[in-house]
Design a protein around this motif. Structure first.
Motif, PDB file in Angstrom:
ATOM      1  N   THR A  82       0.831  -1.203   0.000  1.00 24.45           N
ATOM      2  CA  THR A  82       0.000   0.000   0.000  1.00 24.45           C
ATOM      3  C   THR A  82       0.865   1.252   0.000  1.00 24.45           C
ATOM      4  O   THR A  82       0.630   2.196  -0.769  1.00 24.45           O
ATOM      5  N   LEU A  83       1.891   1.266   0.856  1.00 30.71           N
ATOM      6  CA  LEU A  83       2.789   2.414   0.911  1.00 30.71           C
ATOM      7  C   LEU A  83       3.512   2.608  -0.417  1.00 30.71           C
ATOM      8  O   LEU A  83       3.679   3.739  -0.887  1.00 30.71           O
ATOM      9  N   LEU A  84       3.939   1.511  -1.038  1.00 27.40           N
ATOM     10  CA  LEU A  84       4.628   1.610  -2.317  1.00 27.40           C
ATOM     11  C   LEU A  84       3.696   2.184  -3.380  1.00 27.40           C
ATOM     12  O   LEU A  84       4.084   3.070  -4.154  1.00 27.40           O
ATOM     13  N   ARG A  85       2.463   1.711  -3.410  1.00 33.28           N
ATOM     14  CA  ARG A  85       1.481   2.200  -4.387  1.00 33.28           C
ATOM     15  C   ARG A  85       1.173   3.680  -4.189  1.00 33.28           C
ATOM     16  O   ARG A  85       0.912   4.408  -5.154  1.00 33.28           O
ATOM     17  N   LEU A  86       1.251   4.139  -2.933  1.00 34.24           N
ATOM     18  CA  LEU A  86       0.911   5.529  -2.636  1.00 34.24           C
ATOM     19  C   LEU A  86       2.096   6.478  -2.774  1.00 34.24           C
ATOM     20  O   LEU A  86       1.959   7.672  -2.504  1.00 34.24           O
ATOM     21  N   GLY A  87       3.249   5.949  -3.180  1.00 25.71           N
ATOM     22  CA  GLY A  87       4.353   6.835  -3.498  1.00 25.71           C
ATOM     23  C   GLY A  87       5.541   6.827  -2.563  1.00 25.71           C
ATOM     24  O   GLY A  87       6.430   7.669  -2.682  1.00 25.71           O
ATOM     25  N   THR A  88       5.604   5.883  -1.640  1.00 24.80           N
ATOM     26  CA  THR A  88       6.755   5.804  -0.743  1.00 24.80           C
ATOM     27  C   THR A  88       8.015   5.413  -1.497  1.00 24.80           C
ATOM     28  O   THR A  88       7.968   4.619  -2.444  1.00 24.80           O
ATOM     29  N   ASP A  89       9.152   5.956  -1.079  1.00 29.74           N
ATOM     30  CA  ASP A  89      10.446   5.591  -1.662  1.00 29.74           C
ATOM     31  C   ASP A  89      10.691   4.099  -1.430  1.00 29.74           C
ATOM     32  O   ASP A  89      10.694   3.640  -0.287  1.00 29.74           O
ATOM     33  N   PRO A  90      10.921   3.306  -2.478  1.00 27.89           N
ATOM     34  CA  PRO A  90      11.173   1.867  -2.299  1.00 27.89           C
ATOM     35  C   PRO A  90      12.364   1.582  -1.392  1.00 27.89           C
ATOM     36  O   PRO A  90      12.401   0.545  -0.727  1.00 27.89           O
ATOM     37  N   ALA A  91      13.342   2.489  -1.361  1.00 27.44           N
ATOM     38  CA  ALA A  91      14.516   2.278  -0.508  1.00 27.44           C
ATOM     39  C   ALA A  91      14.126   2.244   0.967  1.00 27.44           C
ATOM     40  O   ALA A  91      14.751   1.537   1.764  1.00 27.44           O
ATOM     41  N   LEU A  92      13.098   2.996   1.340  1.00 29.42           N
ATOM     42  CA  LEU A  92      12.624   2.947   2.725  1.00 29.42           C
ATOM     43  C   LEU A  92      11.975   1.605   3.034  1.00 29.42           C
ATOM     44  O   LEU A  92      12.201   1.024   4.100  1.00 29.42           O
TER      45      LEU A  92
END
Length: 382
Positions: A82-92
């Motif tokens: 969900t976080l990835l889909r919403l724009g979170t940096d993948p490195a995090l």
């Protein structure tokens, strides 16, 4: 770090005295989770809506009071997606596993006593940690963020009221953690080779302790290390780890002795490079103990990426600069064709070597090795 330095302080503030209510088992993973939310410009309310929970649950995850480690694996995976889909940096998101491992160490130290009957069940005795996990723990101790932590180009989301800028343990928690690490190292030493990994990793983390007696204690533990017959095995790894730890206090004698031992034995040189590859995350395989360093099997890492990472560590401000220089020298000696694969790396390494040769921060031995590397680089550039 605020850790008391007297024996009385340490004896009256053990890990078990804090109790499970005070221990924030999800401190680091919660903080990384918060950064992931802020990086996607999400409020706690908005993320709660997407995750199908209430705001209080998100707040509990971020504060560490509701550990993310306690969330069902499938649900945690869904949260990350969900976080990835919403724009979170993948490195995090890639840092979550290291944060969860670090939380396991901290939680164990704040609530458990070291026990000689199950040293291999201790989080520090069950597998070999990488730099990423170790530096994650250090983040909670000294506020210095891991090198892998990405910076958000848009900055953090607006916040209300005073909020922590780092996942910091309290002074009492730090004292309890370091007390536990010393106890764990002593228990592991009594366990002999069975406790070798726990001893080594507990000693390394103990070097972050700002207590006044830490340097002397580490030196005593170095002198008292168990003597074993296995070459490049647990004793070798223990010597390396404590020697690098002592450089935090300006003590480089043990490190120079270790470098000399490597230079006089090709097996030790190979083991040192194998440890570097694992420590820097280039060897992707999990390791249950330190024996892989001396294994006579094909390497699970490649020379060019390792040289690139080691080149980044040719920084005169680093306490282990002499070991870093020696490791670059050894890698070029053992893997002679590594420079031919990356001309940009050759140029970058040349600049770094030149700067070090112009400085006065390395030992006489390191200067000789740098001059040798300089010659090899010039020859390779023709």
């Amino acid at each position: 770090m605020g850790a008391p330095g007297t024996a009385h302080d340490r004896e009256t503030l053990t890990g078990s005295s804090l109790g499970s209510r005070s221990a924030r088992f999800g401190l680091l993973s919660g903080f990384v989770f918060k950064l992931a939310r802020e990086g996607a410009s999400l409020s706690q309310e908005r993320l709660a809506e997407h995750a199908g929970v209430d705001k209080a649950t998100v707040q509990g995850w971020e504060s560490g009071r509701r550990p993310l480690a306690a969330v069902q694996a499938g649900r945690l995976m869904a949260l990350r997606k969900t976080l990835l889909r919403l724009g979170t940096d993948p490195a995090l998101l890639a840092m979550f596993d290291d944060a969860l491992e670090a939380d396991a160490v901290i939680g164990h130290a704040l609530t458990q006593r070291a026990d000689i009957s199950n040293v291999d069940q201790h989080p520090l005795g069950s597998w070999v940690f990488t730099r990423a996990t170790t530096h994650m723990i250090a983040w909670a101790l000294n506020g210095s963020p891991p090198a892998a932590l990405p910076r958000s180009p848009q900055g953090p989301a607006p916040r209300r009221g005073p909020v922590p800028s780092a996942p910091s343990l309290s002074a009492a928690e730090k004292t309890a953690l370091f007390t536990h690490l010393r106890e764990a190292a002593a228990v592991a030493q009594r366990a002999g080779e069975h406790g070798a990994l726990l001893r080594r990793q507990a000693l390394y983390l103990s070097s972050y302790d700002a207590a006044g007696d830490t340097h002397a204690w580490l030196a005593d533990m170095q002198a008292a290390r168990p003597r074993r017959t296995a070459r490049s095995g647990p004793e070798w790894a223990d010597t390396r780890s404590v020697a690098t730890s002592l450089t935090r206090y300006g003590d480089r004698d043990a490190l120079h002795a270790f470098i000399l031992a490597c230079a006089n034995d090709e097996a030790n040189e190979t083991a040192n490079l194998a440890y570097w590859a694992y420590w820097l995350g280039l060897d992707p395989l999990p390791r249950a103990d330190d024996s892989f360093m001396a294994a006579r099997t094909p390497s699970a890492w490649e020379g060019v990426p390792l040289l690139r990472r080691l080149a980044d560590r040719l920084d005169p401000s680093l306490g282990c600069i002499d070991l870093n220089v020696h490791s670059v020298w050894a890698l070029l000696a053992l893997h002679k064709g590594v420079l031919l694969a990356d001309r940009a790396l050759l140029a970058d390494l040349g600049d770094r070597v030149d700067r070090l040769l112009d400085s006065s921060t390395v030992s006489a031995r390191s200067r000789r090795e740098l001059e040798s590397v300089h010659y090899v680089l010039k020859a390779s550039a023709r």
